[in-house]
Scaffold this active site. Structure first.
Site, PDB file in Angstrom:
ATOM      1  N   ASP A  68       2.663 -10.852  -3.924  1.00  0.00           N
ATOM      2  CA  ASP A  68       1.323 -10.664  -3.363  1.00  0.00           C
ATOM      3  C   ASP A  68       0.290 -11.544  -4.061  1.00  0.00           C
ATOM      4  OD1 ASP A  68       1.454  -9.271  -5.764  1.00  0.00           O
ATOM      5  OD2 ASP A  68       1.277  -7.292  -4.848  1.00  0.00           O
ATOM      6  N   ASN A 137      -0.191   4.940  -7.386  1.00  0.00           N
ATOM      7  CA  ASN A 137      -0.260   5.722  -6.150  1.00  0.00           C
ATOM      8  C   ASN A 137       0.976   5.503  -5.271  1.00  0.00           C
ATOM      9  OD1 ASN A 137      -0.609   3.196  -5.060  1.00  0.00           O
ATOM     10  ND2 ASN A 137      -2.635   3.567  -4.183  1.00  0.00           N
ATOM     11  N   HIS A 139       2.349   2.463  -4.481  1.00  0.00           N
ATOM     12  CA  HIS A 139       2.442   1.212  -3.718  1.00  0.00           C
ATOM     13  C   HIS A 139       3.470   0.267  -4.324  1.00  0.00           C
ATOM     14  CE1 HIS A 139      -1.084  -0.532  -6.245  1.00  0.00           C
ATOM     15  NE2 HIS A 139      -0.063  -1.319  -6.488  1.00  0.00           N
ATOM     16  N   GLU A 144       0.048  -0.259   0.446  1.00  0.00           N
ATOM     17  CA  GLU A 144      -0.639   0.945  -0.022  1.00  0.00           C
ATOM     18  C   GLU A 144      -0.198   2.172   0.779  1.00  0.00           C
ATOM     19  OE1 GLU A 144      -2.370   1.000  -2.666  1.00  0.00           O
ATOM     20  OE2 GLU A 144      -4.179  -0.245  -2.621  1.00  0.00           O
TER      21      GLU A 144
HETATM   22  C1  GLP Z   1      -0.605  -4.334  -8.671  1.00  0.00           C
HETATM   23  C2  GLP Z   1       0.432  -5.173  -7.949  1.00  0.00           C
HETATM   24  C3  GLP Z   1       1.742  -4.471  -7.821  1.00  0.00           C
HETATM   25  C4  GLP Z   1       2.123  -3.869  -9.173  1.00  0.00           C
HETATM   26  C5  GLP Z   1       1.098  -2.816  -9.552  1.00  0.00           C
HETATM   27  C6  GLP Z   1       1.435  -2.046 -10.818  1.00  0.00           C
HETATM   28  O1  GLP Z   1      -1.379  -3.544  -7.825  1.00  0.00           O
HETATM   29  N1  GLP Z   1       0.010  -5.623  -6.659  1.00  0.00           N
HETATM   30  O2  GLP Z   1       2.727  -5.364  -7.352  1.00  0.00           O
HETATM   31  O3  GLP Z   1       3.403  -3.325  -9.126  1.00  0.00           O
HETATM   32  O4  GLP Z   1      -0.118  -3.493  -9.712  1.00  0.00           O
HETATM   33  O5  GLP Z   1       0.846  -2.642 -11.916  1.00  0.00           O
HETATM   34  P1  GLP Z   1       1.141  -2.258 -13.417  1.00  0.00           P
HETATM   35  O6  GLP Z   1       2.502  -2.786 -13.713  1.00  0.00           O
HETATM   36  O7  GLP Z   1       0.063  -2.974 -14.172  1.00  0.00           O
HETATM   37  O8  GLP Z   1       1.053  -0.785 -13.523  1.00  0.00           O
END
Ligand code: GLP
Length: 249
Positions: A68, A137, A139, A144
């Site tokens: 993404d 959450n 995702h 989402e």
């Molecule tokens: C972002 C990314 C996700 C990722 C998520 C979790 O929103 N778009 O791909 O998995 O964060 O992040 P973290 O690893 O910092 O908890």
């Protein structure tokens, strides 16, 4: 059934996965990797760079597709996911620049950019190993929680909680976090031959439990991994603490 692996620490998890990725690259030098951003994969990327420097991980023929990107940010923007990957992985390994694939957040036509990405993944022969993080959450990528999920790569609005979770990348300025992003869709992700989702830290424990032991629901996009034949969930002890069935490594 998804295979669950519980590691004592996030570092132990990162070391084990980096070893597996290096071995997969030896078996299949032209491996196509799907990659996440976020705090969770940072120790993995650090370990991959270390293995590469030690001559034990060769990316010269591999291809990567990131999940993404923020809409409106150019690849060179220091806050972009592209720049994050450059800092944490790409600068430290020997990927061929032309085989580093990324959604361009600054593309003038977002829909055309998403179609281009789907075609590029197909042309590369599909994703062999998709590594995922987990939003608190539920995702994955930027898919989402919603009443309905989107199959293909698409532009999407970010939830306030997701924008807050990403504020650290923008020097904690919430107003600077883009409201929209481009993301691989659920089918794009689920078509990968193997998936490894990583979750570490107590803040993810409840979500990990629901993803593995709850129903498959668009309210928790990661629960769709239950439908995949080769999806593994790798957690540290803190993220795995609410699980009923603890499958020790
Ligand atoms: C972002 C990314 C996700 C990722 C998520 C979790 O929103 N778009 O791909 O998995 O964060 O992040 P973290 O690893 O910092 O908890």
């Amino acid at each position: 059934m998804m295979r669950v692996r519980v590691f004592d620490t996030a570092d132990a998890l990162a070391r084990a996965l980096a070893r597996d990725v290096a071995a997969a690259l030896r078996d299949t030098p032209a491996l196509v990797l799907g990659l996440p951003t976020g705090q969770t994969p940072i120790p993995l990327y650090r370990e991959l760079v270390r293995l590469h420097r030690a001559g034990r991980a060769d990316f010269s023929r591999a291809t990567t597709f990131n999940l993404d990107e923020f809409l409106g940010l150019a690849p060179r923007d220091p806050h972009s996911y592209r720049a994050f990957m450059q800092r944490h992985l790409f600068d430290g390994v020997n990927l061929a620049p032309r085989r580093i694939q990324f959604l361009n957040g600054a593309a003038r036509d977002a829909a055309a950019e998403c179609r281009r990405y789907e075609r590029a993944i197909e042309k590369a022969g599909g994703i062999g190993l998709q590594i995922l993080g987990l939003g608190a959450n539920g995702h994955i990528g930027f898919n989402e929680p919603a009443r309905a999920l989107v199959a293909q790569t698409h532009a999407t609005r970010l939830k306030p909680a997701t924008r807050r979770a990403n504020a650290a990348l923008f020097d904690d300025r919430l107003s600077a976090v883009p409201r929209e992003a481009l993301s691989m869709g659920m089918a794009t992700i689920l078509h990968a031959r193997t998936i490894v989702l990583l979750a570490t830290g107590a803040a993810k424990a409840r979500c990990v439990q629901r993803m593995i032991e709850g129903p498959v629901t668009p309210r928790l996009p990661a629960s769709f991994l239950q439908l995949h034949r080769h999806a593994e969930i790798w957690v540290d002890a803190r993220a795995g603490r609410s699980l009923q069935l603890r499958t020790k490594k």
